[in-house]
Write a protein that holds these residues in place. Sequence first.
Motif, PDB file in Angstrom:
ATOM      1  N   CYS B  27       0.826  -1.212   0.000  1.00 29.79           N
ATOM      2  CA  CYS B  27       0.000   0.000   0.000  1.00 29.79           C
ATOM      3  C   CYS B  27       0.856   1.255   0.000  1.00 29.79           C
ATOM      4  CB  CYS B  27      -0.924   0.015   1.206  1.00 29.79           C
ATOM      5  SG  CYS B  27      -2.357  -1.045   0.991  1.00 29.79           S
ATOM      6  N   PRO B  89      -5.257  -2.736  -8.223  1.00 33.86           N
ATOM      7  CA  PRO B  89      -6.724  -2.874  -8.258  1.00 33.86           C
ATOM      8  C   PRO B  89      -7.226  -3.910  -7.243  1.00 33.86           C
ATOM      9  CG  PRO B  89      -5.805  -3.017 -10.463  1.00 33.86           C
ATOM     10  CD  PRO B  89      -4.650  -3.017  -9.537  1.00 33.86           C
ATOM     11  N   VAL B  90      -6.430  -4.952  -7.041  1.00 34.21           N
ATOM     12  CA  VAL B  90      -6.809  -5.974  -6.073  1.00 34.21           C
ATOM     13  C   VAL B  90      -6.842  -5.370  -4.672  1.00 34.21           C
ATOM     14  CG1 VAL B  90      -6.231  -8.218  -5.103  1.00 34.21           C
ATOM     15  CG2 VAL B  90      -5.773  -7.762  -7.514  1.00 34.21           C
ATOM     16  N   LEU B  91      -5.780  -4.642  -4.336  1.00 35.98           N
ATOM     17  CA  LEU B  91      -5.724  -3.997  -3.026  1.00 35.98           C
ATOM     18  C   LEU B  91      -6.883  -3.012  -2.861  1.00 35.98           C
ATOM     19  CD1 LEU B  91      -1.880  -3.278  -2.812  1.00 35.98           C
ATOM     20  CD2 LEU B  91      -3.170  -5.152  -1.764  1.00 35.98           C
ATOM     21  N   LEU B  93      -9.808  -3.165  -4.229  1.00 35.28           N
ATOM     22  CA  LEU B  93     -11.069  -3.872  -4.004  1.00 35.28           C
ATOM     23  C   LEU B  93     -11.147  -4.417  -2.573  1.00 35.28           C
ATOM     24  CD1 LEU B  93     -13.702  -4.641  -5.344  1.00 35.28           C
ATOM     25  CD2 LEU B  93     -12.670  -6.791  -6.070  1.00 35.28           C
ATOM     26  N   LEU B  94     -10.037  -4.928  -2.085  1.00 40.42           N
ATOM     27  CA  LEU B  94      -9.998  -5.411  -0.703  1.00 40.42           C
ATOM     28  C   LEU B  94     -10.324  -4.268   0.257  1.00 40.42           C
ATOM     29  CD1 LEU B  94      -6.794  -7.634  -0.774  1.00 40.42           C
ATOM     30  CD2 LEU B  94      -9.153  -8.420  -0.588  1.00 40.42           C
ATOM     31  N   GLU B  95      -9.731  -3.125  -0.040  1.00 39.11           N
ATOM     32  CA  GLU B  95      -9.956  -1.923   0.753  1.00 39.11           C
ATOM     33  C   GLU B  95     -11.436  -1.544   0.767  1.00 39.11           C
ATOM     34  OE1 GLU B  95      -7.449  -0.051   2.139  1.00 39.11           O
ATOM     35  OE2 GLU B  95      -8.571   1.756   2.676  1.00 39.11           O
ATOM     36  N   TRP B  97     -14.089  -3.373  -0.011  1.00 40.92           N
ATOM     37  CA  TRP B  97     -14.950  -4.344   0.657  1.00 40.92           C
ATOM     38  C   TRP B  97     -14.801  -4.226   2.173  1.00 40.92           C
ATOM     39  CZ3 TRP B  97     -15.157  -8.272   4.111  1.00 40.92           C
ATOM     40  CH2 TRP B  97     -16.350  -9.020   4.130  1.00 40.92           C
ATOM     41  N   GLY B  98     -13.586  -4.009   2.617  1.00 35.91           N
ATOM     42  CA  GLY B  98     -13.338  -3.854   4.051  1.00 35.91           C
ATOM     43  C   GLY B  98     -14.137  -2.688   4.622  1.00 35.91           C
ATOM     44  N   LYS B  99     -14.184  -1.596   3.867  1.00 34.14           N
ATOM     45  CA  LYS B  99     -14.947  -0.431   4.330  1.00 34.14           C
ATOM     46  C   LYS B  99     -16.429  -0.754   4.430  1.00 34.14           C
ATOM     47  CE  LYS B  99     -11.945   3.347   2.906  1.00 34.14           C
ATOM     48  NZ  LYS B  99     -11.551   4.138   1.713  1.00 34.14           N
ATOM     49  N   HIS B 101     -17.713  -3.611   4.839  1.00 32.51           N
ATOM     50  CA  HIS B 101     -17.892  -4.562   5.943  1.00 32.51           C
ATOM     51  C   HIS B 101     -17.934  -3.835   7.284  1.00 32.51           C
ATOM     52  CE1 HIS B 101     -17.648  -8.197   8.292  1.00 32.51           C
ATOM     53  NE2 HIS B 101     -16.621  -7.687   8.950  1.00 32.51           N
ATOM     54  N   LEU B 102     -17.057  -2.871   7.448  1.00 30.12           N
ATOM     55  CA  LEU B 102     -17.037  -2.128   8.705  1.00 30.12           C
ATOM     56  C   LEU B 102     -18.354  -1.373   8.908  1.00 30.12           C
ATOM     57  CD1 LEU B 102     -13.377  -0.796   8.699  1.00 30.12           C
ATOM     58  CD2 LEU B 102     -14.371  -2.571  10.162  1.00 30.12           C
ATOM     59  N   MET B 104     -21.258  -2.174   7.591  1.00 36.49           N
ATOM     60  CA  MET B 104     -22.221  -3.241   7.870  1.00 36.49           C
ATOM     61  C   MET B 104     -22.204  -3.692   9.323  1.00 36.49           C
ATOM     62  SD  MET B 104     -23.980  -5.517   5.700  1.00 36.49           S
ATOM     63  CE  MET B 104     -23.708  -6.601   7.110  1.00 36.49           C
TER      64      MET B 104
END
Lengths: 123, 123
Positions: B27, B89-91, B93-95, B97-99, B101-102, B104
């Motif tokens: 990152c 781009p992978v990082l 997307l992970l970022e 989704w993590g947001k 999720h938080l 949620m």
Amino acid sequence: MKKGVHDYAAYVTLNIIGGKWSMLILCHLRKGAVRFCEFPKLIPGLTQKMLTKHLRELENNGLVRRAVYPEIPPKVEYTLTSHGKSLIPVLDLLEQWGKEHLKMSAAHSDANLHILSQPKDCQ
Amino acid sequence: MKKGVHDYAAYVTLNIIGGKWSMLILCHLRKGAVRFCEFPKLIPGLTQKMLTKHLRELENNGLVRRAVYPEIPPKVEYTLTSHGKSLIPVLDLLEQWGKEHLKMSAAHSDANLHILSQPKDCQ
DNA sequence: CGCGGTAGTTTCCAAAAGGTAAGTTATAAA
DNA sequence: TTTATAACTTACCTTTTGGAAACTACCGCG
């Protein structure tokens, strides 16, 4: 990989899917419900202990739903929640990048042997 | 998480970025070159030993390039290779989704206290 | 009564990952 | 001569993770 309050939400995601088996479990759930006893058949090497552990984690994170059918012998089915389904694109991208990477590293280990004459690194 | 010859290339990706610090290192490299001594300042808790270990791994996987400047005191800079950049781009997307999720899980832990009267699970 | 099947839990152990702190090298500046 | 700095390496230890195998509970079946 665990804990640590860093600024990156990607860290959160990795904590959820980064376990040894979580991602594999999720991949199999993409297609629909899976019974407890099916997982070890689908995922070689996965033991009951690790399976329960990761399923509980995924459940606690709201990604899978556990449905118990009160029968004898017992029957328990696991399915993705809608939140769990939102992970599918993420898994797909990880999958896709992994494939690219494998292609790359195969090409690279071939190339090393006869092509390379460029400087590899400034040093 | 390590080893295991499963059919999922996503597994390969997780082995690469799934270490405790790899993703964090990547990152910070997104923005450009970073010196060895800068990493521990950027990433609290990261020790030299873990830093070298993960940098070597990333280097061996062709994601980062190590540039040594023959000066005293030494200077070593790390940058993303083009293959490394393909992970961005992978990082991201992970970022992302993590947001989600938080958000949620925050909403969910609030909701639990007063709203819920729906069945939580079939059991 | 003992067996089989499902879904676990528990205990005990081994391996892997991670952390702390000190040592190494080279040189220039105080 | 000592100190400082950057980039490591090494030795030692703790924590975390993972695995094997045994044990529990339930009930129907023969």
